[in-house]
Design a protein around this motif. Structure first.
Motif, PDB file in Angstrom:
ATOM      1  N   PHE A 202      96.783  28.740  36.173  1.00  0.00           N
ATOM      2  CA  PHE A 202      97.042  30.165  36.361  1.00  0.00           C
ATOM      3  C   PHE A 202      98.534  30.458  36.306  1.00  0.00           C
ATOM      4  O   PHE A 202      98.974  31.465  35.729  1.00  0.00           O
ATOM      5  CB  PHE A 202      96.457  30.627  37.699  1.00  0.00           C
ATOM      6  CG  PHE A 202      96.528  32.114  37.908  1.00  0.00           C
ATOM      7  CD1 PHE A 202      95.715  32.968  37.200  1.00  0.00           C
ATOM      8  CD2 PHE A 202      97.442  32.653  38.808  1.00  0.00           C
ATOM      9  CE1 PHE A 202      95.786  34.345  37.376  1.00  0.00           C
ATOM     10  CE2 PHE A 202      97.531  34.026  38.998  1.00  0.00           C
ATOM     11  CZ  PHE A 202      96.699  34.876  38.279  1.00  0.00           C
ATOM     12  N   THR A 203      99.331  29.559  36.888  1.00  0.00           N
ATOM     13  CA  THR A 203     100.781  29.724  36.821  1.00  0.00           C
ATOM     14  C   THR A 203     101.267  29.586  35.381  1.00  0.00           C
ATOM     15  O   THR A 203     102.083  30.386  34.891  1.00  0.00           O
ATOM     16  CB  THR A 203     101.480  28.692  37.718  1.00  0.00           C
ATOM     17  OG1 THR A 203     101.034  28.869  39.063  1.00  0.00           O
ATOM     18  CG2 THR A 203     102.987  28.855  37.670  1.00  0.00           C
ATOM     19  N   LEU A 204     100.759  28.576  34.685  1.00  0.00           N
ATOM     20  CA  LEU A 204     101.187  28.325  33.304  1.00  0.00           C
ATOM     21  C   LEU A 204     100.760  29.451  32.359  1.00  0.00           C
ATOM     22  O   LEU A 204     101.397  29.678  31.321  1.00  0.00           O
ATOM     23  CB  LEU A 204     100.616  26.994  32.823  1.00  0.00           C
ATOM     24  CG  LEU A 204     101.132  25.751  33.565  1.00  0.00           C
ATOM     25  CD1 LEU A 204     100.314  24.526  33.171  1.00  0.00           C
ATOM     26  CD2 LEU A 204     102.618  25.532  33.270  1.00  0.00           C
ATOM     27  N   LEU A 205      99.708  30.152  32.700  1.00  0.00           N
ATOM     28  CA  LEU A 205      99.228  31.263  31.889  1.00  0.00           C
ATOM     29  C   LEU A 205     100.256  32.384  31.793  1.00  0.00           C
ATOM     30  O   LEU A 205     100.381  33.044  30.758  1.00  0.00           O
ATOM     31  CB  LEU A 205      97.926  31.794  32.500  1.00  0.00           C
ATOM     32  CG  LEU A 205      97.375  33.108  31.950  1.00  0.00           C
ATOM     33  CD1 LEU A 205      96.868  32.911  30.526  1.00  0.00           C
ATOM     34  CD2 LEU A 205      96.259  33.636  32.853  1.00  0.00           C
ATOM     35  N   HIS A 206     100.996  32.596  32.869  1.00  0.00           N
ATOM     36  CA  HIS A 206     101.929  33.711  32.949  1.00  0.00           C
ATOM     37  C   HIS A 206     103.309  33.343  32.406  1.00  0.00           C
ATOM     38  O   HIS A 206     103.641  32.167  32.249  1.00  0.00           O
ATOM     39  CB  HIS A 206     102.025  34.196  34.400  1.00  0.00           C
ATOM     40  CG  HIS A 206     100.761  34.840  34.886  1.00  0.00           C
ATOM     41  ND1 HIS A 206      99.652  34.109  35.271  1.00  0.00           N
ATOM     42  CD2 HIS A 206     100.431  36.147  35.012  1.00  0.00           C
ATOM     43  CE1 HIS A 206      98.684  34.946  35.625  1.00  0.00           C
ATOM     44  NE2 HIS A 206      99.135  36.187  35.476  1.00  0.00           N
ATOM     45  N   ASP A 207     104.086  34.365  32.166  1.00  0.00           N
ATOM     46  CA  ASP A 207     105.417  34.148  31.589  1.00  0.00           C
ATOM     47  C   ASP A 207     106.327  33.387  32.527  1.00  0.00           C
ATOM     48  O   ASP A 207     107.216  32.645  32.079  1.00  0.00           O
ATOM     49  CB  ASP A 207     106.056  35.486  31.208  1.00  0.00           C
ATOM     50  CG  ASP A 207     105.302  36.166  30.069  1.00  0.00           C
ATOM     51  OD1 ASP A 207     104.623  35.445  29.305  1.00  0.00           O
ATOM     52  OD2 ASP A 207     105.395  37.393  29.968  1.00  0.00           O
ATOM     53  N   ASP A 208     106.156  33.574  33.814  1.00  0.00           N
ATOM     54  CA  ASP A 208     106.923  32.816  34.793  1.00  0.00           C
ATOM     55  C   ASP A 208     106.132  32.744  36.097  1.00  0.00           C
ATOM     56  O   ASP A 208     105.096  33.388  36.250  1.00  0.00           O
ATOM     57  CB  ASP A 208     108.315  33.415  35.025  1.00  0.00           C
ATOM     58  CG  ASP A 208     108.275  34.868  35.469  1.00  0.00           C
ATOM     59  OD1 ASP A 208     107.521  35.177  36.421  1.00  0.00           O
ATOM     60  OD2 ASP A 208     108.973  35.698  34.864  1.00  0.00           O
ATOM     61  N   GLU A 209     106.658  31.944  37.018  1.00  0.00           N
ATOM     62  CA  GLU A 209     105.942  31.686  38.263  1.00  0.00           C
ATOM     63  C   GLU A 209     105.818  32.943  39.121  1.00  0.00           C
ATOM     64  O   GLU A 209     104.762  33.189  39.724  1.00  0.00           O
ATOM     65  CB  GLU A 209     106.679  30.589  39.037  1.00  0.00           C
ATOM     66  CG  GLU A 209     105.912  30.020  40.222  1.00  0.00           C
ATOM     67  CD  GLU A 209     106.633  28.829  40.832  1.00  0.00           C
ATOM     68  OE1 GLU A 209     106.003  27.765  40.967  1.00  0.00           O
ATOM     69  OE2 GLU A 209     107.829  28.964  41.177  1.00  0.00           O
ATOM     70  N   ARG A 210     106.870  33.743  39.160  1.00  0.00           N
ATOM     71  CA  ARG A 210     106.828  34.953  39.980  1.00  0.00           C
ATOM     72  C   ARG A 210     105.737  35.893  39.494  1.00  0.00           C
ATOM     73  O   ARG A 210     105.057  36.546  40.298  1.00  0.00           O
ATOM     74  CB  ARG A 210     108.191  35.657  39.967  1.00  0.00           C
ATOM     75  CG  ARG A 210     109.287  34.872  40.667  1.00  0.00           C
ATOM     76  CD  ARG A 210     110.593  35.660  40.747  1.00  0.00           C
ATOM     77  NE  ARG A 210     110.577  36.593  41.867  1.00  0.00           N
ATOM     78  CZ  ARG A 210     110.311  37.879  41.784  1.00  0.00           C
ATOM     79  NH1 ARG A 210     110.003  38.410  40.609  1.00  0.00           N
ATOM     80  NH2 ARG A 210     110.325  38.647  42.854  1.00  0.00           N
ATOM     81  N   ALA A 211     105.565  35.988  38.187  1.00  0.00           N
ATOM     82  CA  ALA A 211     104.529  36.866  37.645  1.00  0.00           C
ATOM     83  C   ALA A 211     103.140  36.388  38.067  1.00  0.00           C
ATOM     84  O   ALA A 211     102.259  37.194  38.402  1.00  0.00           O
ATOM     85  CB  ALA A 211     104.637  36.930  36.125  1.00  0.00           C
ATOM     86  N   ALA A 212     102.933  35.071  38.056  1.00  0.00           N
ATOM     87  CA  ALA A 212     101.645  34.520  38.479  1.00  0.00           C
ATOM     88  C   ALA A 212     101.391  34.815  39.957  1.00  0.00           C
ATOM     89  O   ALA A 212     100.291  35.236  40.344  1.00  0.00           O
ATOM     90  CB  ALA A 212     101.618  33.016  38.227  1.00  0.00           C
ATOM     91  N   PHE A 213     102.415  34.594  40.773  1.00  0.00           N
ATOM     92  CA  PHE A 213     102.266  34.857  42.210  1.00  0.00           C
ATOM     93  C   PHE A 213     102.011  36.343  42.467  1.00  0.00           C
ATOM     94  O   PHE A 213     101.175  36.712  43.300  1.00  0.00           O
ATOM     95  CB  PHE A 213     103.522  34.411  42.958  1.00  0.00           C
ATOM     96  CG  PHE A 213     103.708  32.918  43.020  1.00  0.00           C
ATOM     97  CD1 PHE A 213     102.687  32.040  42.661  1.00  0.00           C
ATOM     98  CD2 PHE A 213     104.917  32.383  43.442  1.00  0.00           C
ATOM     99  CE1 PHE A 213     102.870  30.666  42.718  1.00  0.00           C
ATOM    100  CE2 PHE A 213     105.113  31.008  43.512  1.00  0.00           C
ATOM    101  CZ  PHE A 213     104.085  30.151  43.146  1.00  0.00           C
ATOM    102  N   ALA A 214     102.731  37.203  41.771  1.00  0.00           N
ATOM    103  CA  ALA A 214     102.561  38.643  41.957  1.00  0.00           C
ATOM    104  C   ALA A 214     101.141  39.075  41.615  1.00  0.00           C
ATOM    105  O   ALA A 214     100.529  39.909  42.303  1.00  0.00           O
ATOM    106  CB  ALA A 214     103.581  39.407  41.110  1.00  0.00           C
ATOM    107  N   SER A 215     100.592  38.510  40.555  1.00  0.00           N
ATOM    108  CA  SER A 215      99.226  38.833  40.163  1.00  0.00           C
ATOM    109  C   SER A 215      98.223  38.401  41.231  1.00  0.00           C
ATOM    110  O   SER A 215      97.311  39.156  41.599  1.00  0.00           O
ATOM    111  CB  SER A 215      98.896  38.150  38.830  1.00  0.00           C
ATOM    112  OG  SER A 215      97.531  38.332  38.503  1.00  0.00           O
TER     113      SER A 215
END
Length: 428
Positions: A202-215
């Motif tokens: 899920f983290t790797l799916l996003h452009d960066d780690e913060r975006a994954a956490f925010a989602s």
């Protein structure tokens, strides 16, 4: 989708015996079979009874349908009298045994199956399949619970087991004291609390780690767990707190030197004001790894492979042996595999303080009760009908009390003698 039905867990040789016994007239002889272990797995000081309620339900459903009979007839597994007998099969006997959550030791008669030879012998593989698996998982899980010293554990081993074994393993781990499972089927089937978090994907799916956490936080709120070790753990923790704030419920760490990382992570979380954010660790944890983290600031452990595979002991080593025919004790005399004949009754002997000191196994009907003795067997099936069973939570509490009752040496993870000795008095 094909689901294996209980009756087809019968072994070929069991039906061979049924056919021969029907032909020679011995199939209806009244018999008693007992389940016990000759020895505990290497390094273990106790076993845990688990899976009995699952087993009773499977026996209730144990039927051979026309397709089963046709397969057995066509392949020559049974002859015509055997096929006819199987088509009418219903277990009509009695089953007694130790409570789920009870401890057992070498020689403990944890299950007793009584009825005609034929109706009991066809259950052997089913009985041993369920109990050997569930008891092994429960014993490993109980050792992990002891090692965790009151900290919570989540069972997360579904990807390391057969799909049905994964559900049974989650149940056995919960019985042993795990607080959660990630297996939703176990949650639905047995009411076990479920928990989990996102994976590295899920983290790797996003452009960066913060975006994954925010989602994740936008979807689940701050009462979630963020996986912070996809890239750099320290930066992952900073990103997690920046996104969720100091009210974030937990972070999970799945790699690295967990002892060192847990300390550093706790210090970093505290410095960021996230003093209540919990630390969950996972990654090939067994009871020894959990014990090694006892002094570290870890709040919860996730155990997977080790728990669902019995942590090095994938079977409890249980056997199913004929001990009585028509009221007459029978024994097997094979070297190192000898049995003690006759149906037995077991009591656990305690000090007045409640500490267990000995297990006494005696022929049925021989009185051997003293103050502070506790009878270990109870009825599960009477005249083929299951009786009311304790709930899973009641069995879980029973095990907790049993572990409190044994001498403290019995809880050690190191190899040693069984926590309490078993004395078996043979029938005359």
């Amino acid at each position: 989708m094909h689901t294996l039905r209980p009756a087809l867990l019968t072994d070929h040789y069991e039906l061979t015996m049924v056919s021969a016994a029907l032909r020679d007239g011995t199939a209806d002889r009244r018999c008693v079979f007992e389940v016990f272990s000759r020895r505990l797995p290497a390094g273990r000081r106790y076993g845990v009874v688990a899976g009995t309620a699952r087993l009773i339900e499977l026996i209730r459903e144990f039927r051979f349908d026309p397709a089963d009979i046709e397969f057995l007839r066509r392949t020559g597994v049974v002859d015509e009298p055997g096929a006819e007998w199987l088509s009418r099969y219903r277990f009509t006997g009695e089953i007694d045994g130790y409570a789920e959550g009870e401890l057992f030791f070498p020689g403990s008669p944890i299950l007793t199956v009584s009825g005609s030879f034929a109706e009991c012998v066809v259950l052997e593989t089913l009985v041993l399949s369920v109990l050997n698996h569930d008891c092994a998982v429960a014993a490993a899980a109980a050792r992990m619970v002891t090692a965790a010293r009151g900290r919570a554990l989540i069972e997360m081993g579904s990807r390391r087991a057969h799909e049905e074994a994964a559900v049974a393993a989650a149940r056995a781990a919960y019985l042993a004291g795990f607080r959660f499972t990630s297996n939703l089927a176990a949650g639905q089937r047995y009411g076990i609390p479920t928990a989990g978090t996102a994976a590295h994907a899920f983290t790797l799916l996003h452009d960066d780690e913060r975006a994954a956490f925010a989602s994740q936080v936008a979807t689940l709120g701050k009462d979630t767990t963020l996986l912070v070790d996809t890239y750099d753990i320290s930066q992952g923790i900073r990103n997690a707190i920046e996104v969720a704030g100091p009210e974030l419920r937990a972070v999970r760490i799945d790699s690295g030197d967990l002892a060192v990382i847990a300390q550093q992570s706790r210090q970093l979380l505290d410095s960021l004001g996230a003093t209540e954010t919990k630390i969950i660790v996972s990654g090939d944890l067994d009871e020894y790894a959990i014990a090694a983290l006892a002094a570290e600031p870890v709040d919860m452990y996730g155990a997977g492979t080790a728990v669902v595979t019995g942590s090095g002991a994938p079977t409890a080593g249980l056997v199913y042996k004929l001990v009585e025919v028509e009221g007459r004790p029978v024994v097997k005399r094979s070297e190192q595999k000898a049995t003690i004949g006759g149906r037995k009754v077991a009591v656990r002997r305690h000090k007045p303080t409640g500490t267990a000191i000995e297990e006494i196994v005696v022929p049925q009907g021989v009185p051997d009760h003293r103050p502070n003795d506790r009878l270990l067997q109870r009825s599960y099936v009477v005249d083929g009908e299951p009786v009311a069973l304790p709930t899973l939570d009641e069995s879980r509490e029973h095990l907790r009390q049993c572990l409190i009752s044994i001498p403290w040496e019995g809880l050690k993870l190191s190899a040693g003698d069984p926590a309490i000795p078993v004395t078996v008095v043979p029938a005359e």
